[in-house]
Enzyme design. Structure first.
Site, PDB file in Angstrom:
ATOM      1  N   GLU A 385       1.355  -0.971  -0.011  1.00  0.00           N
ATOM      2  CA  GLU A 385      -0.212  -0.071  -0.035  1.00  0.00           C
ATOM      3  C   GLU A 385       0.766   1.438   0.298  1.00  0.00           C
ATOM      4  O   GLU A 385       2.057   1.354   0.979  1.00  0.00           O
ATOM      5  CB  GLU A 385      -0.953   0.132   1.554  1.00  0.00           C
ATOM      6  CG  GLU A 385      -2.051   1.206   1.170  1.00  0.00           C
ATOM      7  CD  GLU A 385      -2.397   1.144   0.580  1.00  0.00           C
ATOM      8  OE1 GLU A 385      -2.507   2.795  -0.041  1.00  0.00           O
ATOM      9  OE2 GLU A 385      -3.350   1.005  -0.261  1.00  0.00           O
ATOM     10  N   ASP A 442      -5.877  -4.497  -6.908  1.00  0.00           N
ATOM     11  CA  ASP A 442      -6.698  -4.163  -5.862  1.00  0.00           C
ATOM     12  C   ASP A 442      -6.909  -2.199  -6.420  1.00  0.00           C
ATOM     13  O   ASP A 442      -6.159  -1.641  -4.850  1.00  0.00           O
ATOM     14  CB  ASP A 442      -6.924  -4.587  -4.236  1.00  0.00           C
ATOM     15  CG  ASP A 442      -8.268  -3.712  -4.156  1.00  0.00           C
ATOM     16  OD1 ASP A 442      -9.087  -3.877  -4.855  1.00  0.00           O
ATOM     17  OD2 ASP A 442      -8.608  -3.518  -2.399  1.00  0.00           O
TER      18      ASP A 442
END
Length: 595
Positions: A385, A442
């Site tokens: 992330e 994602d």
């Protein structure tokens, strides 16, 4: 023969100050240095205004290339107009420059606040962006001719030397302003407060130069007018600084439809969480039984339509309306549409082979990891992330952590902070134990400029190297019904990287379309803005592998809310009418999915 001199006409205007030496309170050398210092400061302020418009417009609309092109082209054009108009004021250069800087400080200082206000309360900002670009470009363009006149009045020198000195100070000031905006003003003050502070510096620099260094050129009336104008401008800018917090709260309420429960400006993006923290906020079935309005979901570009927001006065933090996670104004996750999206993204990739080691690229909200961890055979999950503060909120926020099932606290999950492209490029997969059985991309929507490299052939080549021989890659590729070229371009790009694909589309709920107010690009339900029309929402995905993947569910798949084997087969068949053949892949040097 010597021609007689022209007669002096009674009532003719006095000679202008442009050609006469200025009466300065300091030596000419020091006066010249002060003028160049003012050029430096004004250039820095001008570039900050320009970057602030580009940054805010990109944040509001999500297309940085278009916004930068509009702002830069309009401002450069307007600077040419301003330079021509400034010729009329060279005869009174000191007064003209003082008035010009006061107006520029006011317009530039309030530009961010005005742009955001028009977007928040009126739902559009493009015309305001063009208007401010035009106005500030004209004002900035008028500075150089007036400053050229002033510096020549301090000490006469050849035109080439004066121009060289002036532009040297201008370019160095632009460098300082260009670096100060992203590294000091934006992270330290934000866009609105940063613009207001820049306007104050601009007013002090311009007004101080004229009112002190060139005070001998000012009449009593002109001096009083400039003092009053600058005091008024500084007072308005100071009032704006005081009102920034309530303004931003009110604007957020207007944009998100309800008082934001969490609003954080991280080093990467603005993170806003709306809704409550109780069961009604995180359980879609409970939310629907409670009769809450439809809320759309964009996965940073994927969403439906935003309905009326719950009343925060009636819905407290413990039991408010459906939770919504917004990143830079785009709804990234919402309680009502969370399960169809994440089940469709994750579970087909978990079938067709082992799934012990899973890599999630993006997914700092923990929702994809939640679905992965429902498989008992999973032994390790790596989440890469970019924004560590988002991952922190996914762990600590009561509503978001309840929605993701506290997935990021699971001992099998390891969160890595970094850019996913660079992490793959620098061998992050090999450093973390070798190839992965499943890779879940994602990531933001493929239709935004910021995501260009994350949907490139180079990126998928790196992702394929992180896959085990029989591994699977899951990709969200946009809505094929409303944007088929984008979806099938992503498909062509994945195949160009040497992977075989199985495309499918997961339908969402039918929602009532309303004009977007969060700045999110409408991917899931088409791009129209008309109200009162119902369209089927959905999300398009690609399942990719080194060999042709088969769309199915794993034998050990958990009970799913929205996905069955039959629905998955139908999801693949539904894409046939939308196929666009012959599309070239998207690369870093030639992004093709921005239709």
């Amino acid at each position: 023969m010597i021609d007689p001199p022209d007669p002096v006409h009674r009532g003719s205007p006095e000679p202008s100050e442009a050609g006469s030496p200025a009466r300065l309170p300091v030596p000419a050398g020091l006066g010249r240095l002060l003028v160049l210092a003012t050029v430096f400061v004004c250039a820095a302020c001008g570039l900050v205004y320009e970057l602030e418009l580009v940054a805010l417009a990109s944040y509001l609309t999500g297309d940085s290339v278009t916004q930068a092109s509009v702002v830069l082209s309009v401002m450069v054009f307007a600077m040419g107009i301003g330079s021509l108009l400034a010729k009329r004021f060279r005869c009174r250069a000191a007064v003209g420059f003082g008035a010009l800087e006061a107006v520029l400080a006011l317009v530039g200082g309030f530009s961010a606040m005005a742009l955001y206000a028009c977007y928040a309360w009126f739902g559009q900002s493009r015309s305001v962006l063009v208007a401010f670009s035009l106005a500030m470009g004209m004002l900035i363009g008028a500075e150089v001719p007036l400053l050229m006149t002033l510096i020549q009045r301090v000490r006469r020198q050849d035109a080439g030397g004066a121009v060289a000195d002036l532009f040297a100070a201008d370019y160095v000031g632009a460098l300082v302003g260009g670096l100060a905006f992203p590294f000091l003003l934006l992270p330290g003050l934000g866009q609105v407060s940063g613009a207001l502070l820049t306007g104050s510096v601009n007013a002090v620099a311009g007004g101080g130069l004229v009112l002190w260094l060139f005070r001998g050129d000012l009449s009593v009336r002109a001096r009083g007018a400039l003092i009053a104008a600058n005091v008024l401008v500084l007072a308005l800018l100071a009032a704006g600084m005081v009102l920034v917090p309530p303004f931003e709260r009110a604007a957020r309420d207007a944009v998100y439809g309800a008082a934001a429960r969490v609003a954080v400006r991280t080093g990467i993006q603005e993170v806003v969480i709306t809704g409550g923290t109780g069961p009604a906020a995180t359980d879609p079935d409970t939310t629907r039984r409670a009769g809450t309005a439809d809320q759309h979901l964009d996965r940073a570009g994927r969403h439906g339509a935003a309905g009326p927001a719950p009343d925060p006065a009636k819905n407290g933090a413990g039991g408010g309306g459906p939770l919504g996670l917004y990143l830079d104004g785009r709804l990234r996750a919402g309680a009502e549409d969370d399960h169809p999206y994440h089940e469709g993204l994750v579970h087909p990739a978990m079938a067709g082979g082992p799934h012990r080691r899973v890599l999630v690229l993006g997914g700092g909200d923990g929702l994809a990891a939640r679905e992965v961890l429902r498989y008992p055979g999973v032994t390790a999950v790596t989440v890469v992330e970019l924004d560590p503060d988002l991952a922190r909120l996914a762990r600590t926020d009561p509503g978001l952590s309840a929605l993701n099932g506290h997935a990021l606290d699971d001992p099998r999950v390891r969160v890595v902070t970094g850019d996913v492209f660079e992490w793959l490029r620098q061998g992050g997969a090999a450093r973390n134990g070798g190839p992965y059985d499943v890779v879940i991309a994602d990531l933001p929507d493929p239709g935004s400029t910021a995501s260009t490299k994350l949907y490139s052939q180079e990126f998928y080549g790196l992702a394929s190297r992180a896959l085990a021989r029989d591994g699977r890659l899951a990709v969200h590729a946009g809505e094929p019904g409303s944007r088929p070229r984008t979806f099938w371009t992503v498909d062509a790009t994945v195949r160009a990287a040497g992977l075989s694909t199985a495309p499918y589309r997961i339908p969402g709920r039918t929602v009532l379309r309303t004009p977007p107010r969060t700045g999110a690009l409408e991917r899931s339900c088409g791009t129209g803005h008309a109200t009162g029309h119902r369209r089927a929402c959905g999300w398009g995905f690609l399942l990719a592998a080194h060999r042709t993947p088969r769309l199915t569910l794993a034998p050990d798949a958990p009970a799913l809310r929205s996905l069955t084997p039959a629905a998955l087969r139908a999801a693949a068949r539904s894409l046939a009418p939308t196929r666009v053949p012959g599309l070239p892949p998207s690369t870093l040097m030639h992004p093709r999915h921005l239709d």
